[in-house]
Motif scaffolding. Structure first.
Motif, PDB file in Angstrom:
ATOM      1  N   SER A 141      15.233 -28.452 -44.826  1.00  0.00           N
ATOM      2  CA  SER A 141      16.147 -29.586 -44.673  1.00  0.00           C
ATOM      3  C   SER A 141      17.229 -29.226 -43.668  1.00  0.00           C
ATOM      4  CB  SER A 141      16.792 -29.942 -46.018  1.00  0.00           C
ATOM      5  OG  SER A 141      17.743 -30.982 -45.853  1.00  0.00           O
ATOM      6  N   PHE A 142      17.485 -30.143 -42.722  1.00  0.00           N
ATOM      7  CA  PHE A 142      18.601 -29.970 -41.781  1.00  0.00           C
ATOM      8  C   PHE A 142      19.812 -30.643 -42.423  1.00  0.00           C
ATOM      9  CE2 PHE A 142      21.425 -30.238 -38.321  1.00  0.00           C
ATOM     10  CZ  PHE A 142      21.009 -29.336 -37.351  1.00  0.00           C
ATOM     11  N   GLU A 143      20.810 -29.833 -42.800  1.00  0.00           N
ATOM     12  CA  GLU A 143      21.928 -30.357 -43.580  1.00  0.00           C
ATOM     13  C   GLU A 143      23.036 -30.944 -42.703  1.00  0.00           C
ATOM     14  OE1 GLU A 143      21.748 -30.542 -46.772  1.00  0.00           O
ATOM     15  OE2 GLU A 143      19.966 -29.303 -47.080  1.00  0.00           O
ATOM     16  N   SER A 144      23.493 -30.198 -41.692  1.00  0.00           N
ATOM     17  CA  SER A 144      24.652 -30.679 -40.933  1.00  0.00           C
ATOM     18  C   SER A 144      24.830 -29.913 -39.631  1.00  0.00           C
ATOM     19  CB  SER A 144      25.935 -30.540 -41.775  1.00  0.00           C
ATOM     20  OG  SER A 144      26.174 -29.191 -42.100  1.00  0.00           O
ATOM     21  N   LEU A 145      25.535 -30.551 -38.703  1.00  0.00           N
ATOM     22  CA  LEU A 145      25.992 -29.919 -37.456  1.00  0.00           C
ATOM     23  C   LEU A 145      27.427 -30.390 -37.235  1.00  0.00           C
ATOM     24  CD1 LEU A 145      25.339 -28.192 -34.947  1.00  0.00           C
ATOM     25  CD2 LEU A 145      24.598 -30.293 -33.807  1.00  0.00           C
ATOM     26  N   ASN A 146      28.375 -29.528 -37.583  1.00  0.00           N
ATOM     27  CA  ASN A 146      29.786 -29.904 -37.560  1.00  0.00           C
ATOM     28  C   ASN A 146      30.589 -29.040 -36.587  1.00  0.00           C
ATOM     29  OD1 ASN A 146      29.531 -31.874 -39.621  1.00  0.00           O
ATOM     30  ND2 ASN A 146      29.544 -30.266 -41.173  1.00  0.00           N
ATOM     31  N   ILE A 147      31.756 -29.543 -36.218  1.00  0.00           N
ATOM     32  CA  ILE A 147      32.691 -28.758 -35.418  1.00  0.00           C
ATOM     33  C   ILE A 147      33.507 -27.904 -36.378  1.00  0.00           C
ATOM     34  CG2 ILE A 147      34.660 -28.831 -33.840  1.00  0.00           C
ATOM     35  CD1 ILE A 147      33.582 -31.487 -32.784  1.00  0.00           C
ATOM     36  N   LYS A 148      33.347 -26.589 -36.293  1.00  0.00           N
ATOM     37  CA  LYS A 148      34.081 -25.682 -37.175  1.00  0.00           C
ATOM     38  C   LYS A 148      35.520 -25.516 -36.726  1.00  0.00           C
ATOM     39  CE  LYS A 148      34.177 -21.021 -39.086  1.00  0.00           C
ATOM     40  NZ  LYS A 148      33.586 -19.668 -39.082  1.00  0.00           N
ATOM     41  N   GLU A 149      35.711 -25.261 -35.429  1.00  0.00           N
ATOM     42  CA  GLU A 149      37.070 -25.142 -34.904  1.00  0.00           C
ATOM     43  C   GLU A 149      37.081 -25.285 -33.387  1.00  0.00           C
ATOM     44  OE1 GLU A 149      39.119 -21.427 -35.364  1.00  0.00           O
ATOM     45  OE2 GLU A 149      37.513 -20.257 -34.446  1.00  0.00           O
ATOM     46  N   ILE A 150      38.247 -25.669 -32.891  1.00  0.00           N
ATOM     47  CA  ILE A 150      38.507 -25.721 -31.456  1.00  0.00           C
ATOM     48  C   ILE A 150      39.654 -24.770 -31.180  1.00  0.00           C
ATOM     49  CG2 ILE A 150      39.306 -27.194 -29.566  1.00  0.00           C
ATOM     50  CD1 ILE A 150      37.941 -29.551 -30.943  1.00  0.00           C
ATOM     51  N   THR A 151      39.528 -23.940 -30.131  1.00  0.00           N
ATOM     52  CA  THR A 151      40.583 -23.002 -29.772  1.00  0.00           C
ATOM     53  C   THR A 151      40.945 -23.196 -28.295  1.00  0.00           C
ATOM     54  OG1 THR A 151      39.188 -21.169 -29.006  1.00  0.00           O
ATOM     55  CG2 THR A 151      39.525 -21.368 -31.392  1.00  0.00           C
ATOM     56  N   LEU A 152      41.777 -22.329 -27.772  1.00  0.00           N
ATOM     57  CA  LEU A 152      42.154 -22.395 -26.361  1.00  0.00           C
ATOM     58  C   LEU A 152      41.037 -21.907 -25.450  1.00  0.00           C
ATOM     59  CD1 LEU A 152      45.843 -21.080 -26.482  1.00  0.00           C
ATOM     60  CD2 LEU A 152      45.065 -23.458 -26.437  1.00  0.00           C
ATOM     61  N   THR A 153      39.994 -21.293 -26.017  1.00  0.00           N
ATOM     62  CA  THR A 153      38.918 -20.719 -25.185  1.00  0.00           C
ATOM     63  C   THR A 153      37.534 -21.285 -25.474  1.00  0.00           C
ATOM     64  OG1 THR A 153      38.645 -18.889 -26.767  1.00  0.00           O
ATOM     65  CG2 THR A 153      40.125 -18.526 -24.899  1.00  0.00           C
ATOM     66  N   ASP A 154      37.330 -21.894 -26.648  1.00  0.00           N
ATOM     67  CA  ASP A 154      35.977 -22.325 -26.987  1.00  0.00           C
ATOM     68  C   ASP A 154      35.964 -23.335 -28.126  1.00  0.00           C
ATOM     69  OD1 ASP A 154      36.001 -20.717 -29.515  1.00  0.00           O
ATOM     70  OD2 ASP A 154      36.013 -19.049 -28.114  1.00  0.00           O
ATOM     71  N   ILE A 155      34.792 -23.948 -28.300  1.00  0.00           N
ATOM     72  CA  ILE A 155      34.492 -24.801 -29.458  1.00  0.00           C
ATOM     73  C   ILE A 155      33.403 -24.103 -30.261  1.00  0.00           C
ATOM     74  CG2 ILE A 155      33.582 -27.022 -30.242  1.00  0.00           C
ATOM     75  CD1 ILE A 155      34.542 -28.282 -27.690  1.00  0.00           C
ATOM     76  N   THR A 156      33.583 -24.030 -31.575  1.00  0.00           N
ATOM     77  CA  THR A 156      32.558 -23.438 -32.431  1.00  0.00           C
ATOM     78  C   THR A 156      31.938 -24.529 -33.306  1.00  0.00           C
ATOM     79  OG1 THR A 156      33.690 -21.304 -32.508  1.00  0.00           O
ATOM     80  CG2 THR A 156      32.056 -21.733 -34.212  1.00  0.00           C
ATOM     81  N   LEU A 157      30.620 -24.671 -33.196  1.00  0.00           N
ATOM     82  CA  LEU A 157      29.871 -25.573 -34.055  1.00  0.00           C
ATOM     83  C   LEU A 157      29.257 -24.779 -35.204  1.00  0.00           C
ATOM     84  CD1 LEU A 157      27.890 -27.658 -31.381  1.00  0.00           C
ATOM     85  CD2 LEU A 157      30.167 -28.106 -32.301  1.00  0.00           C
ATOM     86  N   ASN A 158      29.130 -25.412 -36.344  1.00  0.00           N
ATOM     87  CA  ASN A 158      28.474 -24.772 -37.482  1.00  0.00           C
ATOM     88  C   ASN A 158      27.253 -25.606 -37.878  1.00  0.00           C
ATOM     89  OD1 ASN A 158      28.313 -22.735 -39.549  1.00  0.00           O
ATOM     90  ND2 ASN A 158      28.884 -24.320 -41.000  1.00  0.00           N
ATOM     91  N   MET A 159      26.074 -25.001 -37.738  1.00  0.00           N
ATOM     92  CA  MET A 159      24.814 -25.655 -38.097  1.00  0.00           C
ATOM     93  C   MET A 159      24.365 -25.122 -39.458  1.00  0.00           C
ATOM     94  SD  MET A 159      21.127 -25.452 -36.119  1.00  0.00           S
ATOM     95  CE  MET A 159      20.728 -23.812 -36.776  1.00  0.00           C
ATOM     96  N   VAL A 160      24.023 -26.021 -40.354  1.00  0.00           N
ATOM     97  CA  VAL A 160      23.548 -25.612 -41.674  1.00  0.00           C
ATOM     98  C   VAL A 160      22.187 -26.243 -41.937  1.00  0.00           C
ATOM     99  CG1 VAL A 160      23.978 -25.585 -44.167  1.00  0.00           C
ATOM    100  CG2 VAL A 160      25.899 -25.395 -42.563  1.00  0.00           C
ATOM    101  N   THR A 161      21.187 -25.405 -42.210  1.00  0.00           N
ATOM    102  CA  THR A 161      19.872 -25.847 -42.668  1.00  0.00           C
ATOM    103  C   THR A 161      19.616 -25.198 -44.020  1.00  0.00           C
ATOM    104  OG1 THR A 161      18.698 -24.000 -41.629  1.00  0.00           O
ATOM    105  CG2 THR A 161      19.038 -25.963 -40.283  1.00  0.00           C
ATOM    106  N   SER A 162      18.588 -25.641 -44.703  1.00  0.00           N
ATOM    107  CA  SER A 162      18.232 -24.999 -45.969  1.00  0.00           C
ATOM    108  C   SER A 162      16.717 -24.923 -46.093  1.00  0.00           C
ATOM    109  CB  SER A 162      18.820 -25.762 -47.157  1.00  0.00           C
ATOM    110  OG  SER A 162      18.222 -27.029 -47.299  1.00  0.00           O
ATOM    111  N   VAL A 163      16.261 -23.868 -46.746  1.00  0.00           N
ATOM    112  CA  VAL A 163      14.838 -23.668 -47.006  1.00  0.00           C
ATOM    113  C   VAL A 163      14.658 -23.359 -48.489  1.00  0.00           C
ATOM    114  CG1 VAL A 163      12.805 -22.249 -46.554  1.00  0.00           C
ATOM    115  CG2 VAL A 163      14.321 -22.877 -44.671  1.00  0.00           C
ATOM    116  N   GLU A 164      13.722 -24.071 -49.107  1.00  0.00           N
ATOM    117  CA  GLU A 164      13.396 -23.811 -50.507  1.00  0.00           C
ATOM    118  C   GLU A 164      12.166 -22.909 -50.575  1.00  0.00           C
ATOM    119  OE1 GLU A 164      11.907 -26.116 -54.576  1.00  0.00           O
ATOM    120  OE2 GLU A 164      12.377 -27.261 -52.754  1.00  0.00           O
ATOM    121  N   ASN A 165      12.298 -21.789 -51.269  1.00  0.00           N
ATOM    122  CA  ASN A 165      11.199 -20.849 -51.465  1.00  0.00           C
ATOM    123  C   ASN A 165      10.592 -21.082 -52.854  1.00  0.00           C
ATOM    124  OD1 ASN A 165       9.444 -18.726 -51.744  1.00  0.00           O
ATOM    125  ND2 ASN A 165      10.990 -17.118 -51.614  1.00  0.00           N
TER     126      ASN A 165
END
Length: 325
Positions: free
Chosen positions: A32-56
């Motif tokens: 499952s593809f859960e989310s793709l969010n903006i984690k933080e913005i700084t003076l030098t970069d943007i960090t995205l946080n991608m979350v997926t999940s796998v059921e075993n």
């Protein structure tokens, strides 16, 4: 002889059919593809946080989860990512998160090609491959792959911050006298602060509040300055609940959460009106204030909104340098 051949052939068909049914009934991992969010913005970069999940679904651990992914902005490929997101425990669903850091220096040329575009489309095109242990041969595959694609918008940002209009206000003699418990302390405080803030070339023995005998003086020096934030890309930035922590000459100086933030498109001015106790002035801070030139370390954070994006993002900033007042 013909009967034996027919029996063997019939047995093979039945055996294959049974194996096929068994394979169909063996559970497989689910993705499952859960989310793709903006984690933080700084003076030098943007960090995205991608979350997926796998059921075993299996009673044994799956040792790897191999990610291969292309990152593009406005259709231009920016990078390729290849990494192992780790093992997935038996009979568990695991969130597989991954941070994507986009440096402004890597996309500044893109900003120049589309100077008026305030929101940029980020796309990820990837595949998550989960190798299966040999003991799971009944699944009929040595690995299972989960292709995915996702897009979202990010703001066009190239932010900066500067300290402007810095002032330490000189208290009046009446204010100093009313804060001192004796006339001697008042006289000492007046001389000490005159040498500190008047700008006159003056030498005095005391170079800290403690050495001047002012450790118990209940007087604060009012201080004003602006934090000037600018975005050199296209998005308008709306700051809220901003905090700051300012060091001068490597020493702790001021920190707080200003109430007045003037957001004006691509420029925001944070008005800081604060004060610090005279009795905290060390010899190092005394020299810094008297010279009216300081090396500074400025850190802080705020909430950040951008027109067109229905979310409040985290903005963190850190800058060091020198300034004069």
């Amino acid at each position: 002889m013909k009967q034996i051949i027919v029996c063997i052939f019939t047995f093979s068909l039945v055996n294959c059919s049974v194996l096929g049914v068994l394979k169909d009934k063996v559970p497989k991992p689910e993705f499952s593809f859960e989310s793709l969010n903006i984690k933080e913005i700084t003076l030098t970069d943007i960090t995205l946080n991608m979350v997926t999940s796998v059921e075993n679904p299996y009673p044994l651990s799956l040792p790897k989860s191999l990610l291969e992914m292309d990152l593009n902005i406005e259709g231009t490929k920016l990078s390729h990512i290849s990494t192992d997101l780790g093992a997935i425990e038996s009979k568990k669903t695991k969130d597989l998160s991954f941070e994507i850091k986009i440096k402004y220096e890597d996309i500044v040329k893109l900003y120049q090609k589309i100077p008026g575009k305030a929101l940029l489309t980020v796309g990820i095109d990837g595949n998550l491959k989960v190798p299966l242990p040999s003991s799971l041969a009944m699944v009929g595959q040595d690995s299972i792959s989960f292709p995915f694609q996702k897009q979202r918008e990010i703001p066009a940002v190239l932010p900066s911050v500067d300290i402007k209009n810095f002032k330490i206000l000189i208290p009046t003699k009446d204010e100093i006298t009313s804060s001192a418990n004796t006339s001697t302390v008042a006289s000492t405080a007046i001389s000490f602060l005159d040498g500190l803030l008047s700008g006159k070339s003056k030498t005095q023995a005391a170079s800290s509040a403690a050495s001047a005998g002012l450790s118990n003086l209940d007087l604060k020096l009012n201080t004003e300055f602006d934090l000037n934030f600018q975005n050199k890309a296209a998005s308008e930035l709306l700051f809220q609940d901003l905090n700051y922590d300012l060091k001068l000459g490597g020493e702790k100086f001021l920190k707080g959460t200003p109430k007045e933030i003037i957001n004006n498109g691509k420029e925001s001015i944070v008005k800081v009106n604060t004060a610090f106790p005279v009795n905290t002035i060390s010899s190092g801070l005394y020299k810094t204030i008297q010279s009216k030139t300081a090396g500074f370390d400025l850190n802080g954070g705020s909430g950040l909104q951008v027109p067109g994006l229905g979310e409040t993002m985290k903005f963190n900033y850190a800058k060091n340098g020198k300034f004069s007042w």
